[in-house]
Design a protein around this motif. Structure first.
Motif, PDB file in Angstrom:
ATOM      1  N   ASN A   1       0.686  -1.630   0.070  1.00  0.00           N
ATOM      2  CA  ASN A   1      -0.190   0.238  -0.438  1.00  0.00           C
ATOM      3  C   ASN A   1       0.858   0.730   0.478  1.00  0.00           C
TER       4      ASN A   1
ATOM      5  N   ASN B   1       5.678  -1.825   3.368  1.00  0.00           N
ATOM      6  CA  ASN B   1       3.948  -1.749   2.865  1.00  0.00           C
ATOM      7  C   ASN B   1       4.020  -0.957   1.845  1.00  0.00           C
TER       8      ASN B   1
ATOM      9  N   SER C   1       1.061   3.338   3.552  1.00  0.00           N
ATOM     10  CA  SER C   1       0.561   2.435   4.257  1.00  0.00           C
ATOM     11  C   SER C   1       1.490   3.382   5.926  1.00  0.00           C
TER      12      SER C   1
END
Length: 225
Positions: A119, A127, A122
């Motif tokens: 993501n 991530n 994030s």
């Protein structure tokens, strides 16, 4: 009769990449497997073409970066690469550079391993880097782009990671109760990831992100066929 293809693998010395390499060497659809890596895989095979290079300078090898498909299995860990700049250069820089070279050289299929939880927004560094990599690979606009998002990858690595190995044992035991919506959290064998990568490159599967449960399902479907 379909022509035999050429594939490029980045990360063939790693766990999943090495399994993928052996699958492609035994696949009659492929005539040439080009490897771009720092170290040799130490395999002698008539299909194999090794380019031992500094992957941080991948763009310098554009003239050799021609194939029908690119499989990117590049990745590191916080334990192995504690410096965040180096970590980003590996997990973000190499896959994105490879995707851009693929676009320039007219390669229509790009398959890359990312991670569950990727993501770009994030707060978790790992991530976030994976998420940014995914976004910029997709921006490249390669027609057949497949981004695999596995959960914890099983298997035995060459380097010893005691804590990770213990966690893998626990996760594998929990796989039996992780069904339905929880299937996306199951640990996944590297053989299944490699099998799914090859499957995606040779079907008309819709481009985009491939979730962990889909990796497992596609590998099992391919094994049954």
């Amino acid at each position: 009769m379909n022509k035999e293809k050429t594939a490029i693998i980045l990360g063939a010395t790693g766990l999943t990449g090495n399994i993928l390499l052996n699958q492609l060497l035994n696949d009659s659809r492929y005539a040439t497997i080009k490897l771009f890596s720092r170290n040799s895989v130490n395999i002698q095979h008539p299909k194999l073409e090794e380019h031992l290079i500094d992957l941080f300078e991948l763009e310098s090898y554009q003239k050799d970066f021609f194939a029908d498909e690119v499989f990117c299995c590049i990745g590191t860990t916080k334990a192995k690469t504690p410096n965040q700049n180096t970590y980003k250069a590996i997990d973000y820089g190499i896959p994105v550079t490879a995707s851009r070279l693929s676009k320039v050289n007219g390669i229509d299929t790009f398959v890359v391993i990312s991670a569950l939880g990727a993501n770009p927004n994030s707060n978790i560094f790992y991530n976030k880097i994976k998420g940014k990599m995914e976004a910029d690979v997709l921006k490249t606009g390669i027609p057949n782009t497949y981004i695999l998002q596995p959960s914890l990858i099983g298997g035995n690595r060459k380097e010893k990671r005691a804590g990770e190995q213990f966690f893998k044992i626990i996760m594998k035991a929990l796989n039996y109760i992780m069904v339905g919506p929880l299937k996306k959290y199951q640990s996944v064998d590297p053989e299944k990831i490699a099998t799914t990568m090859v499957y995606l490159a040779n079907t008309n599967f819709s481009s985009g992100r491939i979730k962990n449960n889909d990796i497992i399902d596609l590998a099992e479907k391919n094994d049954r066929n």
